[in-house]
Design a protein around this motif. Structure first.
Motif, PDB file in Angstrom:
ATOM      1  N   LEU A 212      12.819 -39.362   1.194  1.00  0.00           N
ATOM      2  CA  LEU A 212      12.577 -38.650   2.448  1.00  0.00           C
ATOM      3  C   LEU A 212      11.170 -38.046   2.445  1.00  0.00           C
ATOM      4  CD1 LEU A 212      14.026 -37.815   5.071  1.00  0.00           C
ATOM      5  CD2 LEU A 212      14.699 -35.723   3.907  1.00  0.00           C
ATOM      6  N   ASN A 213      10.778 -37.473   1.305  1.00  0.00           N
ATOM      7  CA  ASN A 213       9.427 -36.910   1.196  1.00  0.00           C
ATOM      8  C   ASN A 213       8.359 -37.990   1.370  1.00  0.00           C
ATOM      9  OD1 ASN A 213      10.357 -34.313   0.762  1.00  0.00           O
ATOM     10  ND2 ASN A 213      10.383 -34.542  -1.455  1.00  0.00           N
ATOM     11  N   ARG A 214       8.560 -39.134   0.729  1.00  0.00           N
ATOM     12  CA  ARG A 214       7.577 -40.230   0.832  1.00  0.00           C
ATOM     13  C   ARG A 214       7.501 -40.750   2.259  1.00  0.00           C
ATOM     14  NH1 ARG A 214       2.993 -41.491   0.074  1.00  0.00           N
ATOM     15  NH2 ARG A 214       2.505 -43.689  -0.022  1.00  0.00           N
ATOM     16  N   TRP A 215       8.653 -40.881   2.917  1.00  0.00           N
ATOM     17  CA  TRP A 215       8.682 -41.340   4.307  1.00  0.00           C
ATOM     18  C   TRP A 215       7.914 -40.358   5.188  1.00  0.00           C
ATOM     19  CZ3 TRP A 215      13.845 -43.599   6.547  1.00  0.00           C
ATOM     20  CH2 TRP A 215      13.594 -44.224   7.766  1.00  0.00           C
ATOM     21  N   ALA A 216       8.117 -39.049   4.957  1.00  0.00           N
ATOM     22  CA  ALA A 216       7.411 -38.032   5.745  1.00  0.00           C
ATOM     23  C   ALA A 216       5.908 -38.086   5.478  1.00  0.00           C
ATOM     24  CB  ALA A 216       7.966 -36.648   5.423  1.00  0.00           C
ATOM     25  N   GLU A 217       5.519 -38.306   4.218  1.00  0.00           N
ATOM     26  CA  GLU A 217       4.085 -38.426   3.901  1.00  0.00           C
ATOM     27  C   GLU A 217       3.460 -39.597   4.649  1.00  0.00           C
ATOM     28  OE1 GLU A 217       3.894 -38.841  -0.314  1.00  0.00           O
ATOM     29  OE2 GLU A 217       4.523 -36.770  -0.679  1.00  0.00           O
ATOM     30  N   LEU A 218       4.140 -40.740   4.650  1.00  0.00           N
ATOM     31  CA  LEU A 218       3.625 -41.913   5.360  1.00  0.00           C
ATOM     32  C   LEU A 218       3.544 -41.656   6.859  1.00  0.00           C
ATOM     33  CD1 LEU A 218       5.606 -44.684   3.454  1.00  0.00           C
ATOM     34  CD2 LEU A 218       3.158 -44.222   3.301  1.00  0.00           C
ATOM     35  N   LEU A 219       4.541 -40.935   7.374  1.00  0.00           N
ATOM     36  CA  LEU A 219       4.582 -40.635   8.801  1.00  0.00           C
ATOM     37  C   LEU A 219       3.429 -39.719   9.200  1.00  0.00           C
ATOM     38  CD1 LEU A 219       6.496 -41.210  11.182  1.00  0.00           C
ATOM     39  CD2 LEU A 219       7.614 -39.058  10.675  1.00  0.00           C
ATOM     40  N   VAL A 220       3.178 -38.689   8.404  1.00  0.00           N
ATOM     41  CA  VAL A 220       2.086 -37.759   8.706  1.00  0.00           C
ATOM     42  C   VAL A 220       0.739 -38.454   8.552  1.00  0.00           C
ATOM     43  CG1 VAL A 220       0.939 -35.654   7.888  1.00  0.00           C
ATOM     44  CG2 VAL A 220       3.410 -35.692   8.167  1.00  0.00           C
ATOM     45  N   ALA A 221       0.622 -39.342   7.565  1.00  0.00           N
ATOM     46  CA  ALA A 221      -0.642 -40.068   7.366  1.00  0.00           C
ATOM     47  C   ALA A 221      -0.969 -40.952   8.564  1.00  0.00           C
ATOM     48  CB  ALA A 221      -0.563 -40.907   6.094  1.00  0.00           C
ATOM     49  N   LYS A 222       0.075 -41.509   9.213  1.00  0.00           N
ATOM     50  CA  LYS A 222      -0.152 -42.348  10.394  1.00  0.00           C
ATOM     51  C   LYS A 222      -0.320 -41.523  11.665  1.00  0.00           C
ATOM     52  CE  LYS A 222       2.547 -46.312   8.817  1.00  0.00           C
ATOM     53  NZ  LYS A 222       3.774 -47.077   9.041  1.00  0.00           N
ATOM     54  N   GLY A 223      -0.053 -40.206  11.575  1.00  0.00           N
ATOM     55  CA  GLY A 223      -0.143 -39.354  12.761  1.00  0.00           C
ATOM     56  C   GLY A 223       1.118 -39.368  13.585  1.00  0.00           C
ATOM     57  N   GLY A 224       2.229 -39.798  13.000  1.00  0.00           N
ATOM     58  CA  GLY A 224       3.506 -39.836  13.720  1.00  0.00           C
ATOM     59  C   GLY A 224       4.188 -38.484  13.745  1.00  0.00           C
ATOM     60  N   HIS A 225       5.320 -38.444  14.409  1.00  0.00           N
ATOM     61  CA  HIS A 225       6.098 -37.214  14.550  1.00  0.00           C
ATOM     62  C   HIS A 225       7.495 -37.467  14.000  1.00  0.00           C
ATOM     63  CE1 HIS A 225       8.308 -33.959  16.535  1.00  0.00           C
ATOM     64  NE2 HIS A 225       7.143 -33.341  16.589  1.00  0.00           N
ATOM     65  N   GLY A 226       7.984 -36.570  13.147  1.00  0.00           N
ATOM     66  CA  GLY A 226       9.284 -36.760  12.503  1.00  0.00           C
ATOM     67  C   GLY A 226      10.454 -36.802  13.450  1.00  0.00           C
TER      68      GLY A 226
ATOM     69  N   TRP B 103      -8.083 -12.891   0.164  1.00  0.00           N
ATOM     70  CA  TRP B 103      -7.809 -14.034   1.029  1.00  0.00           C
ATOM     71  C   TRP B 103      -7.922 -15.307   0.204  1.00  0.00           C
ATOM     72  CZ3 TRP B 103      -5.830 -13.462   5.671  1.00  0.00           C
ATOM     73  CH2 TRP B 103      -5.976 -12.226   6.280  1.00  0.00           C
ATOM     74  N   LEU B 104      -7.090 -16.258   0.520  1.00  0.00           N
ATOM     75  CA  LEU B 104      -7.167 -17.547  -0.165  1.00  0.00           C
ATOM     76  C   LEU B 104      -8.407 -18.301   0.302  1.00  0.00           C
ATOM     77  CD1 LEU B 104      -3.461 -18.720   0.206  1.00  0.00           C
ATOM     78  CD2 LEU B 104      -4.537 -17.870  -1.859  1.00  0.00           C
ATOM     79  N   PRO B 105      -8.989 -19.073  -0.571  1.00  0.00           N
ATOM     80  CA  PRO B 105     -10.113 -19.905  -0.116  1.00  0.00           C
ATOM     81  C   PRO B 105      -9.636 -20.888   0.949  1.00  0.00           C
ATOM     82  CG  PRO B 105      -9.900 -19.935  -2.515  1.00  0.00           C
ATOM     83  CD  PRO B 105      -8.725 -19.195  -1.973  1.00  0.00           C
ATOM     84  N   ASN B 106     -10.564 -21.357   1.734  1.00  0.00           N
ATOM     85  CA  ASN B 106     -10.233 -22.260   2.838  1.00  0.00           C
ATOM     86  C   ASN B 106      -9.517 -23.514   2.367  1.00  0.00           C
ATOM     87  OD1 ASN B 106     -11.188 -20.599   4.772  1.00  0.00           O
ATOM     88  ND2 ASN B 106     -13.223 -21.526   4.847  1.00  0.00           N
ATOM     89  N   ALA B 107      -9.891 -24.060   1.225  1.00  0.00           N
ATOM     90  CA  ALA B 107      -9.255 -25.283   0.736  1.00  0.00           C
ATOM     91  C   ALA B 107      -7.787 -25.028   0.385  1.00  0.00           C
ATOM     92  CB  ALA B 107      -9.995 -25.808  -0.493  1.00  0.00           C
ATOM     93  N   ALA B 108      -7.498 -23.879  -0.245  1.00  0.00           N
ATOM     94  CA  ALA B 108      -6.112 -23.559  -0.602  1.00  0.00           C
ATOM     95  C   ALA B 108      -5.285 -23.293   0.646  1.00  0.00           C
ATOM     96  CB  ALA B 108      -6.081 -22.355  -1.538  1.00  0.00           C
TER      97      ALA B 108
ATOM     98  N   GLN C  65      -1.090 -27.831   5.271  1.00  0.00           N
ATOM     99  CA  GLN C  65      -0.752 -29.256   5.221  1.00  0.00           C
ATOM    100  C   GLN C  65       0.650 -29.446   4.640  1.00  0.00           C
ATOM    101  OE1 GLN C  65      -2.511 -31.549   6.615  1.00  0.00           O
ATOM    102  NE2 GLN C  65      -1.329 -33.307   5.942  1.00  0.00           N
ATOM    103  N   GLN C  66       0.959 -28.670   3.597  1.00  0.00           N
ATOM    104  CA  GLN C  66       2.291 -28.760   2.984  1.00  0.00           C
ATOM    105  C   GLN C  66       3.377 -28.294   3.961  1.00  0.00           C
ATOM    106  OE1 GLN C  66       2.851 -30.165   0.129  1.00  0.00           O
ATOM    107  NE2 GLN C  66       5.025 -29.745   0.034  1.00  0.00           N
ATOM    108  N   LEU C  67       3.120 -27.203   4.686  1.00  0.00           N
ATOM    109  CA  LEU C  67       4.077 -26.724   5.688  1.00  0.00           C
ATOM    110  C   LEU C  67       4.293 -27.753   6.787  1.00  0.00           C
ATOM    111  CD1 LEU C  67       3.057 -22.976   6.048  1.00  0.00           C
ATOM    112  CD2 LEU C  67       5.199 -23.876   5.150  1.00  0.00           C
ATOM    113  N   ARG C  68       3.213 -28.374   7.218  1.00  0.00           N
ATOM    114  CA  ARG C  68       3.313 -29.414   8.255  1.00  0.00           C
ATOM    115  C   ARG C  68       4.144 -30.594   7.753  1.00  0.00           C
ATOM    116  NH1 ARG C  68      -0.835 -33.480   9.749  1.00  0.00           N
ATOM    117  NH2 ARG C  68      -0.243 -34.211  11.802  1.00  0.00           N
ATOM    118  N   LEU C  69       3.905 -30.983   6.502  1.00  0.00           N
ATOM    119  CA  LEU C  69       4.658 -32.088   5.913  1.00  0.00           C
ATOM    120  C   LEU C  69       6.147 -31.753   5.816  1.00  0.00           C
ATOM    121  CD1 LEU C  69       4.578 -34.860   4.454  1.00  0.00           C
ATOM    122  CD2 LEU C  69       4.283 -33.586   2.339  1.00  0.00           C
TER     123      LEU C  69
END
Length: 190
Positions: free
Chosen positions: A52-66, A3-8, A14-18
């Motif tokens: 597009l990736n940077r915009w999505a990162e900023l959006l997820v950091a603010k708690g927004g929805h794509g 099993w992967l460690p919890n952090a991984a 987090q990457q899938l969500r992004l």
């Protein structure tokens, strides 16, 4: 199984969500333009991916929805990051930030299609008539005008909902101009 460690595992989720928010954001941006416009092609290009990736990162950091983002509210950080990018990417981001839709609207119905004439496969009476006048036929003898139904105000209001209250410009009537249309072709190029 290991099993992967919890952090991984958390980083993978987090990457899938992004990536999911990035795809939803791209869908929102594409809906801001018509399907066959150049803007859609640029938005899907490899040159636009980092923005597009940077915009999505900023959006997820603010708690927004794509999927619920306003495509005309381009984050200033994305605009600054785009200054080093290609001219097409800068142009598309300026178009998004201007919040003007530039929708062409529906094309005018060509008057040629308002005529119904004989078409292959011919009806038996049409074929008999065409055989009887071989040599003297111009091709318009059997044409009949077609009447289109009038558009009601309800249908017109329903169509305007698609443009979110903005009355679409009739670029078919205005004419689509580019830089070459304004050139003086009587002089040699510089």
């Amino acid at each position: 199984q290991r099993w992967l460690p919890n952090a991984a595992m958390a980083a993978a989720w987090q990457q899938l969500r992004l990536l999911r928010h990035r795809d939803l954001l791209l869908g929102s941006l594409l809906r801001a333009f018509e399907r066959d416009q150049l803007e859609c092609r640029v938005l899907q290009s490899k040159a636009f991916q980092p923005h597009l990736n940077r915009w999505a990162e900023l959006l997820v950091a603010k708690g927004g929805h794509g999927g619920k983002v306003d495509p005309h509210e381009v984050p200033p950080e994305v605009l600054q990051h785009a200054e080093k990018s290609s001219a097409e990417v800068k142009w598309v981001l300026r178009r998004l930030a201007s919040s003007e839709s530039h929708h062409r609207g529906p094309p005018h119905f060509p008057s040629v299609l308002l005529q119904r004439g004989p078409q292959y496969p011919f009806q038996p009476f049409e074929l008999t008539y065409l055989r009887s006048v071989v040599g003297s036929i111009r091709g318009t003898e059997l044409n009949q005008p077609v009447d289109l139904p009038e558009v009601s105000e309800e249908q017109r209001a329903e169509a305007l909902k698609m443009y979110k209250g903005h009355v679409p410009r009739d670029l078919w009537a205005e004419g689509c101009l580019d830089d070459d249309d304004l050139m003086d072709h009587t002089k040699p190029p510089k």
